[in-house]
Design a protein around this motif. Structure first.
Motif, mmCIF file in Angstrom:
data_model
loop_
_atom_site.group_PDB
_atom_site.id
_atom_site.type_symbol
_atom_site.label_atom_id
_atom_site.label_comp_id
_atom_site.label_asym_id
_atom_site.label_seq_id
_atom_site.Cartn_x
_atom_site.Cartn_y
_atom_site.Cartn_z
ATOM 1 N N LEU A 308 9.789 0.353 9.943
ATOM 2 C CA LEU A 308 10.608 -0.293 8.985
ATOM 3 C C LEU A 308 11.455 -1.320 9.340
ATOM 4 O O LEU A 308 11.464 -2.364 9.105
ATOM 5 C CB LEU A 308 11.224 0.725 8.135
ATOM 6 C CG LEU A 308 12.094 0.093 6.745
ATOM 7 C CD1 LEU A 308 11.125 -0.391 5.861
ATOM 8 C CD2 LEU A 308 12.743 1.505 6.278
ATOM 9 N N ARG A 309 12.300 -0.997 10.435
ATOM 10 C CA ARG A 309 13.039 -1.787 11.065
ATOM 11 C C ARG A 309 12.488 -3.154 11.852
ATOM 12 O O ARG A 309 12.911 -4.117 11.306
ATOM 13 C CB ARG A 309 13.941 -1.238 12.109
ATOM 14 C CG ARG A 309 15.141 -1.952 12.595
ATOM 15 C CD ARG A 309 16.027 -1.301 13.768
ATOM 16 N NE ARG A 309 15.130 -0.929 14.995
ATOM 17 C CZ ARG A 309 14.732 0.258 15.233
ATOM 18 N NH1 ARG A 309 14.949 1.240 14.565
ATOM 19 N NH2 ARG A 309 13.867 0.504 16.499
ATOM 20 N N LYS A 310 11.497 -2.837 12.306
ATOM 21 C CA LYS A 310 10.788 -3.991 13.074
ATOM 22 C C LYS A 310 9.792 -4.819 12.330
ATOM 23 O O LYS A 310 9.742 -5.971 12.309
ATOM 24 C CB LYS A 310 10.112 -3.517 14.242
ATOM 25 C CG LYS A 310 9.279 -4.523 15.002
ATOM 26 C CD LYS A 310 8.803 -3.784 16.571
ATOM 27 C CE LYS A 310 9.949 -3.539 17.369
ATOM 28 N NZ LYS A 310 10.797 -4.873 17.933
ATOM 29 N N PHE A 311 9.405 -4.140 11.440
ATOM 30 C CA PHE A 311 8.179 -4.794 10.736
ATOM 31 C C PHE A 311 8.298 -5.065 9.024
ATOM 32 O O PHE A 311 7.613 -5.515 8.418
ATOM 33 C CB PHE A 311 6.672 -4.139 11.060
ATOM 34 C CG PHE A 311 6.226 -4.054 12.271
ATOM 35 C CD1 PHE A 311 5.752 -5.286 12.849
ATOM 36 C CD2 PHE A 311 6.417 -2.938 13.139
ATOM 37 C CE1 PHE A 311 5.427 -5.239 14.326
ATOM 38 C CE2 PHE A 311 6.235 -3.016 14.407
ATOM 39 C CZ PHE A 311 5.380 -4.085 15.063
ATOM 40 N N GLY A 312 9.382 -4.448 8.543
ATOM 41 C CA GLY A 312 9.767 -4.687 7.321
ATOM 42 C C GLY A 312 9.187 -3.934 6.416
ATOM 43 O O GLY A 312 8.257 -2.939 6.388
ATOM 44 N N SER A 313 9.880 -3.700 5.048
ATOM 45 C CA SER A 313 9.644 -2.884 4.069
ATOM 46 C C SER A 313 8.224 -3.046 3.437
ATOM 47 O O SER A 313 7.514 -2.097 2.998
ATOM 48 C CB SER A 313 10.565 -2.964 2.564
ATOM 49 O OG SER A 313 10.592 -4.122 2.473
ATOM 50 N N ARG A 314 7.659 -4.300 3.459
ATOM 51 C CA ARG A 314 6.241 -4.626 2.689
ATOM 52 C C ARG A 314 5.226 -3.856 3.875
ATOM 53 O O ARG A 314 4.116 -3.464 3.217
ATOM 54 C CB ARG A 314 6.069 -6.099 2.999
ATOM 55 C CG ARG A 314 4.758 -6.544 2.354
ATOM 56 C CD ARG A 314 4.737 -8.042 1.767
ATOM 57 N NE ARG A 314 5.817 -8.281 0.842
ATOM 58 C CZ ARG A 314 6.209 -9.442 0.639
ATOM 59 N NH1 ARG A 314 5.868 -10.433 1.199
ATOM 60 N NH2 ARG A 314 7.070 -9.639 -0.316
ATOM 61 N N ASN A 315 5.570 -3.784 5.215
ATOM 62 C CA ASN A 315 4.649 -3.066 5.952
ATOM 63 C C ASN A 315 4.533 -1.753 5.625
ATOM 64 O O ASN A 315 3.513 -0.944 5.568
ATOM 65 C CB ASN A 315 4.810 -3.378 7.518
ATOM 66 C CG ASN A 315 3.831 -2.922 8.469
ATOM 67 O OD1 ASN A 315 2.858 -3.541 8.395
ATOM 68 N ND2 ASN A 315 3.800 -1.494 8.794
ATOM 69 N N LEU A 316 5.686 -1.075 5.394
ATOM 70 C CA LEU A 316 5.742 0.289 4.879
ATOM 71 C C LEU A 316 4.988 0.581 3.687
ATOM 72 O O LEU A 316 4.470 1.513 3.336
ATOM 73 C CB LEU A 316 7.277 0.724 4.886
ATOM 74 C CG LEU A 316 7.476 2.181 4.434
ATOM 75 C CD1 LEU A 316 6.824 3.277 5.456
ATOM 76 C CD2 LEU A 316 9.063 2.517 4.168
ATOM 77 N N GLN A 317 5.383 -0.145 2.608
ATOM 78 C CA GLN A 317 4.576 -0.274 1.505
ATOM 79 C C GLN A 317 2.894 -0.497 1.563
ATOM 80 O O GLN A 317 2.290 0.373 0.609
ATOM 81 C CB GLN A 317 5.271 -1.347 0.489
ATOM 82 C CG GLN A 317 6.580 -1.083 0.014
ATOM 83 C CD GLN A 317 7.020 -2.336 -0.672
ATOM 84 O OE1 GLN A 317 6.268 -3.194 -0.931
ATOM 85 N NE2 GLN A 317 8.424 -2.132 -0.985
ATOM 86 N N ALA A 318 2.570 -1.099 2.412
ATOM 87 C CA ALA A 318 0.994 -1.056 2.675
ATOM 88 C C ALA A 318 0.670 0.175 3.238
ATOM 89 O O ALA A 318 -0.632 0.387 2.628
ATOM 90 C CB ALA A 318 0.818 -2.444 3.523
ATOM 91 N N ILE A 319 1.418 0.747 3.923
ATOM 92 C CA ILE A 319 0.927 1.995 4.729
ATOM 93 C C ILE A 319 0.794 3.088 3.596
ATOM 94 O O ILE A 319 -0.173 3.790 3.428
ATOM 95 C CB ILE A 319 2.053 2.436 5.784
ATOM 96 C CG1 ILE A 319 1.674 1.401 7.068
ATOM 97 C CG2 ILE A 319 1.444 3.899 6.412
ATOM 98 C CD1 ILE A 319 2.772 1.682 7.948
ATOM 99 N N THR A 320 1.948 3.057 2.652
ATOM 100 C CA THR A 320 1.983 4.169 1.655
ATOM 101 C C THR A 320 0.754 3.756 0.656
ATOM 102 O O THR A 320 0.303 4.805 0.082
ATOM 103 C CB THR A 320 3.364 4.136 0.972
ATOM 104 O OG1 THR A 320 4.273 3.991 2.083
ATOM 105 C CG2 THR A 320 3.604 5.275 0.076
ATOM 106 N N LEU A 321 0.588 2.595 0.268
ATOM 107 C CA LEU A 321 -0.333 2.229 -0.802
ATOM 108 C C LEU A 321 -1.849 2.573 -0.025
ATOM 109 O O LEU A 321 -2.634 3.160 -1.185
ATOM 110 C CB LEU A 321 -0.404 0.476 -0.766
ATOM 111 C CG LEU A 321 -1.364 0.082 -1.874
ATOM 112 C CD1 LEU A 321 -1.451 0.774 -3.031
ATOM 113 C CD2 LEU A 321 -1.375 -1.461 -1.706
ATOM 114 N N ILE A 322 -2.255 2.519 0.993
ATOM 115 C CA ILE A 322 -3.252 2.983 1.536
ATOM 116 C C ILE A 322 -3.417 4.583 1.376
ATOM 117 O O ILE A 322 -4.396 5.062 0.886
ATOM 118 C CB ILE A 322 -3.457 2.652 3.037
ATOM 119 C CG1 ILE A 322 -3.750 1.141 3.121
ATOM 120 C CG2 ILE A 322 -4.909 3.387 3.473
ATOM 121 C CD1 ILE A 322 -3.519 0.678 4.651
ATOM 122 N N LYS A 323 -2.321 5.170 1.804
ATOM 123 C CA LYS A 323 -2.308 6.760 1.572
ATOM 124 C C LYS A 323 -2.551 7.299 0.350
ATOM 125 O O LYS A 323 -3.409 8.060 -0.009
ATOM 126 C CB LYS A 323 -1.017 7.431 2.384
ATOM 127 C CG LYS A 323 -1.203 7.092 4.097
ATOM 128 C CD LYS A 323 0.101 7.967 4.526
ATOM 129 C CE LYS A 323 -0.081 8.013 5.984
ATOM 130 N NZ LYS A 323 -0.971 9.217 6.414
#
Length: 712
Positions: A308-323
Motif C-alpha cells: 500500500l505504501r509503495k504502490f498506492g491504494s489503487r493497487n490494493l483495490q485492484a488486488i481486492t477486486l480480483i479476489k
C-alpha cells in the motif's frame, strides 16, 4: 466513520444577487469541501460508490486501554511498560466522556437524541454541535453519527463540515501529540526530528521509525507456566496489559484487532490451563499456536502495508477486486465495488497505525487475504465479523456456496466463508472481450472513464478465470491497458486490439510453465536437494544476503513447493504465485531497509505485478565483487561428523553459500567436482579414529584443491 446527509433549502433571494465570480468560487469551494467530507465520512471513492461499513463505538470504548497500549507500544517499541502506561493514562484522561447533559448511558451507538435548535457551540471534544436540528448517536471522533442538517445559509454548513473533518482525524493526532509531548522519551528514542514536524509530515516520520525502531527489542517469549498462573491470579488486568504490550512492541505492523483477538484467546486459555493437571503442556500447546499466528499474521499485515505504501491504494483495490470477483463471480459489479472499497479502507487505516479506526472499521476485517494463510484465520476472525454478516445477508446475490456457513455460530462463520469454494461461474460469460466490455473506443474515454474501464476489465476477467493467480491477472491487465493505449493511436484500432490480445496469454503460460517445472523438480530431487538448487541460484542473484537469510529464504521456497505441488495441477500456479508474492514482499522490505543490489532494487520498485517474474529472470548480480579468499570462511572440524539432521544440513549449506559467494560463476562441472571431493574428505575423516587430527591435516589440503579447481 461518520455519515452525513445534508438537505439544503432553496437559496435566499439575497444570495441570487451575489456577483457571478463570487458565486462560482463559493460553489466550487463548497463542492470541494463536500467531496472531502464524503470521502472521509461515507468512504466513497472517486466514483461515488457507497460503503457498507458501520463503525461501532461500543467496541472501541470496551477496548480503549488495549488500543492505547497497542498504539504506543507499536510506535515506541523501545519504551518501558511504565512509560507506555503513563502515556496511555494521559491520553485516556484527555479523551473524556461527554458531560452529564451529553451522556446517555453506555455506548451511544444505538441511541438517538433530538435537540431543539440552539446556538452553534462545541462539546468537550471541541467538536461542533450544530445550530439547528441535530440527530446524532455518538460523540465526535469515536463513533458513527448521522447529522440531518437544515441551514438557512451555506456559511454555517461549511464551518460545520470543516470542523467535522478536523474532528474525524482527531483520535490519531492525540496519540502522536502525547508521544511528542514527552520530550525526554522522544529524545531518548530518537523521535525529536519527527516531533519537530507537524500534521501528516510528523505522522509519516513516526511511521517510518516503526520499520527500524525495535532492533534492540529481544524476541518474544512467554514466561514460565507457574509464573504466568501466579501473575494472572494476582492481577488479571495487569497481566493481560503486559501481554498486549510485549506482543505489540515486537509485532509493530500487526493490526490492532488481530492483537486484541489473540489476547482474548490467551485470556480464556490461561485460567483453564492453570487449573489443568498438565498445566505446562496445556499452556505450551496454546502458546505455540498463538506464536505461529502472531508471526504469520504480522508478516501478512506488514506485507500489505508495504504494498500500500509503495504502490498506492489503487493497487490494493485492484488486488481486492480480483479476489472478490473470483470468490463471488455471480455478484454484479456494483456489489463487488462496495466490498472492495470497504476492505481497502480498512487496510489504509490499519496501516496508518490508527488503532481506533482499525478496530471500528476493522470489524469488516482483512478480506483481501481470503485465500491467504489458513493458520491465520483465528487471528482475523473478529475483524471479519461484520463483513461476513453482510455477505450472509446478501448471499442470494453473492454466492450459492455459503448457505451452510451462514447457519453457523459467529466464531465458525468467518472461517467457513473464507475457505468455501469460489462460487460457480454464471452461465453465458463471453470468452470475447468485445462481449464483456462492449465497444472499446478507449481513445475517446476520459481519465476517470479509463480507470473504470480497467476496473470493469479486472472484474470480468477475474470472474471468468477463478483459478488464475491474482498477480497473473494483474500482469494481464497491465499488458491489456498498454495494448489499449497503443491501439487508440492506430488507424485500425479494432484489428490492433485483436492482434494485441494474443500477448495476454504469455503471462498465463509463463506462470503455469514455471509452476510445472518447479513441481517436477521438487518431486525428482526432494526437499534437501531442491533447496540446494535454489541456494546456488539465489546466492548468485543476491550475494549480499547473509547465509542465515539465504537459508531461510530458500526454506520458504521448499515449503511453497511442498504445499502447492500436492494440489491439483490447475492450482499450482495460483498457489505458488500467492506464496511467492509474500516472501518476495519481505525480500523487498529487506532491500528497503538495507539496499542489496541494483537488480533487486529494480524488481522491487518498478512494478508490483511484475516483481516475481523480474526476480525469477535475474541470474547473477553483475555489480558484485567477491571478497578476497579467506580460509576462515570454511570451518572444517569434527563437528561435521557429530552434527545430525537439520544441524548438519545447515553446516553444509553455509559451506556451499560461501563457496558460491567466492565463485559466483562456478560451472556445474566445477560444482560437481568440488562436491565430490568434499564428500570423500568428510567420509574419510569421520571414519578416522583421530577425527580432529584428520581434519587438521586434510582440511587445508581440501581447501587448496578447491581453490585450484575454481581458480580463486
Amino acid at each position: 466513520m461518520i455519515a452525513v446527509r445534508i438537505l439544503l433549502p432553496p437559496p435566499p433571494a439575497s444570495a441570487l444577487k451575489q456577483p457571478a465570480a463570487m458565486e462560482w468560487r463559493a460553489a466550487v469551494f463548497f463542492v470541494f469541501l463536500l467531496n472531502i467530507a464524503e470521502s472521509r465520512m461515507l468512504h466513497r471513492h472517486e466514483f461515488g460508490i457507497a460503503s457498507t461499513l458501520d463503525s461501532s463505538q461500543c467496541s472501541t470504548e470496551k477496548n480503549m486501554l488495549g488500543l492505547a497500549t497497542i498504539t504506543f507500544a507499536q510506535f515506541v517499541p523501545g519504551a518501558t511498560l511504565q512509560e507506555i502506561n503513563k502515556m496511555t493514562n494521559d491520553v485516556l484522561t484527555a479523551i473524556k466522556k461527554p458531560t452529564s447533559d451529553e451522556q446517555h448511558g453506555g455506548c451511544l451507538e444505538n441511541q438517538v437524541l433530538y435537540r431543539q435548535p440552539q446556538p452553534l457551540h462545541h462539546n468537550v471534544y471541541n467538536c461542533p454541535v450544530v445550530s439547528e436540528k441535530v440527530l446524532w448517536d455518538s460523540s465526535c471522533g469515536f463513533g458513527s453519527y448521522k447529522l440531518f442538517l437544515l441551514f438557512p445559509n451555506g456559511n454555517a454548513l461549511l464551518l460545520v463540515l470543516s470542523n467535522l473533518i478536523r474532528c474525524a482525524n482527531k483520535d490519531m493526532s492525540v496519540f502522536l501529540d502525547e508521544i511528542c509531548h514527552e520530550k525526554e522519551l522522544s529524545e531518548k528514542h530518537g523521535y525529536s526530528n519527527c516531533c519537530s514536524q507537524s500534521g501528516e509530515a510528523r505522522h509519516q516520520c513516526l511511521l517510518a521509525h516503526k520499520k527500524t525502531a525495535s532492533a534492540s527489542v529481544l524476541p518474544f517469549s512467554f514466561p514460565e507456566a507457574a509464573e504466568s498462573c501466579k501473575a494472572y491470579k494476582e492481577n488479571r488486568e495487569m497481566f493481560m496489559n503486559r501481554v498486549i504490550y510485549e506482543v505489540s512492541r515486537r509485532y509493530r505492523f500487526m493490526y490492532a484487532p488481530a492483537i486484541l483477538s489473540l489476547a482474548a484467546q490467551y485470556d480464556k486459555t490461561v485460567p483453564v490451563c492453570c487449573e489443568a493437571e498438565n498445566m505446562e503442556e496445556c499452556l505450551q500447546t496454546k502458546r505455540a499456536s498463538i506464536a505461529k499466528e502472531l508471526k504469520e499474521g504480522s508478516m501478512l499485515n506488514e506485507h500489505v502495508c508495504a504494498v500500500l505504501r509503495k504502490f498506492g491504494s489503487r493497487n490494493l483495490q485492484a488486488i481486492t477486486l480480483i479476489k472478490m470477483s473470483q470468490k463471488f463471480p455471480k455478484a454484479n459489479f456494483t456489489e463487488i465495488e462496495k466490498l472492495v472499497l470497504d476492505v481497502a479502507h480498512i487496510h489504509e487505516e490499519c496501516c496508518l497505525g490508527n488503532a481506533m479506526e482499525c478496530l471500528q472499521d476493522g470489524k469488516l476485517g482483512q478480506v483481501k487475504d481470503m485465500e491467504r494463510s489458513r493458520s491465520n484465520h483465528k487471528a482475523m476472525k473478529k475483524s471479519k465479523e461484520k463483513i461476513m454478516s453482510y455477505i450472509c445477508s446478501q448471499q442470494d446475490i453473492l454466492s450459492s456456496k455459503i448457505a451452510e456457513c451462514c447457519k453457523l455460530p459467529t466464531l465458525e462463520l468467518g472461517y467457513c466463508i473464507i475457505h468455501a469454494e469460489n462460487d460457480d461461474k454464471p452461465e453465458g460469460l463471453s470468452p470475447s472481450l468485445d462481449g464483456v466490455l462492449g465497444d472499446r473506443n478507449y481513445g475517446q474515454l476520459s481519465s476517470e472513464e479509463k480507470i473504470m474501464f480497467m476496473a470493469r476489465f479486472l472484474y470480468e476477467y477475474s470472474r471468468s478465470h477463478t483459478k488464475f493467480a491474482v498477480s497473473v491477472i494483474l500482469r494481464v491487465a497491465k499488458t491489456y491497458q498498454e495494448i489499449m493505449e497503443k491501439c487508440s493511436q492506430s488507424e485500425n484500432s479494432a484489428v490492433c486490439q485483436n492482434n494485441g490480445e494474443k500477448e495476454l496469454q504469455k503471462h498465463i503460460q509463463e506462470s503455469q510453465a514455471l509452476a510445472k517445472q518447479s513441481c517436477a523438480l521438487h518431486q525428482k530431487l526432494g526437499d534437501y536437494y531442491f533447496q540446494k538448487v535454489f541456494l546456488i541460484a539465489y546466492t548468485r542473484k543476491i550475494p549480499q544476503l547473509t547465509s542465515a537469510e539465504l537459508i531461510d529464504l530458500t526454506r520458504k521456497m521448499v515449503s511453497i513447493a511442498s504445499t502447492c505441488c500436492q494440489l491439483s495441477e490447475e492450482n499450482w500456479s495460483a498457489c505458488g504465485e500467492a506464496a511467492a508474492d509474500l516472501f518476495i514482499g519481505h525480500l523487498c522490505l529487506r532491500h528497503e531497509a538495507n539496499p542489496l543490489n541494483p537488480g533487486i532494487g529494480h524488481c522491487c520498485n518498478s512494478s508490483y505485478s511484475n516483481r516475481r517474474p523480474c526476480i525469477t529472470s535475474l541470474v547473477m548480480d553483475e555489480s558484485y565483487v567477491p571478497p578476497p579468499f579467506s580460509a576462515d570462511k570454511f570451518t572444517l572440524n569434527k563437528d561435521l561428523c557429530q552434527a545430525q539432521g537439520q544441524a548438519l544440513q545447515t553446516m553444509k549449506q553455509e559451506l556451499l553459500i560461501n563457496l558460491v559467494k567466492q565463485k559466483p560463476d562456478m560451472t556445474e562441472e566445477q560444482h560437481e567436482a568440488v562436491t565430490a571431493d568434499f564428500s570423500g574428505f568428510l567420509e574419510k575423516c569421520c571414519q578416522d579414529q583421530e577425527q580432529e587430527d584428520c581434519f587438521a591435516k586434510e582440511g587445508p589440503k581440501l581447501i587448496s584443491r578447491t581453490r585450484a579447481a575454481l581458480g580463486v
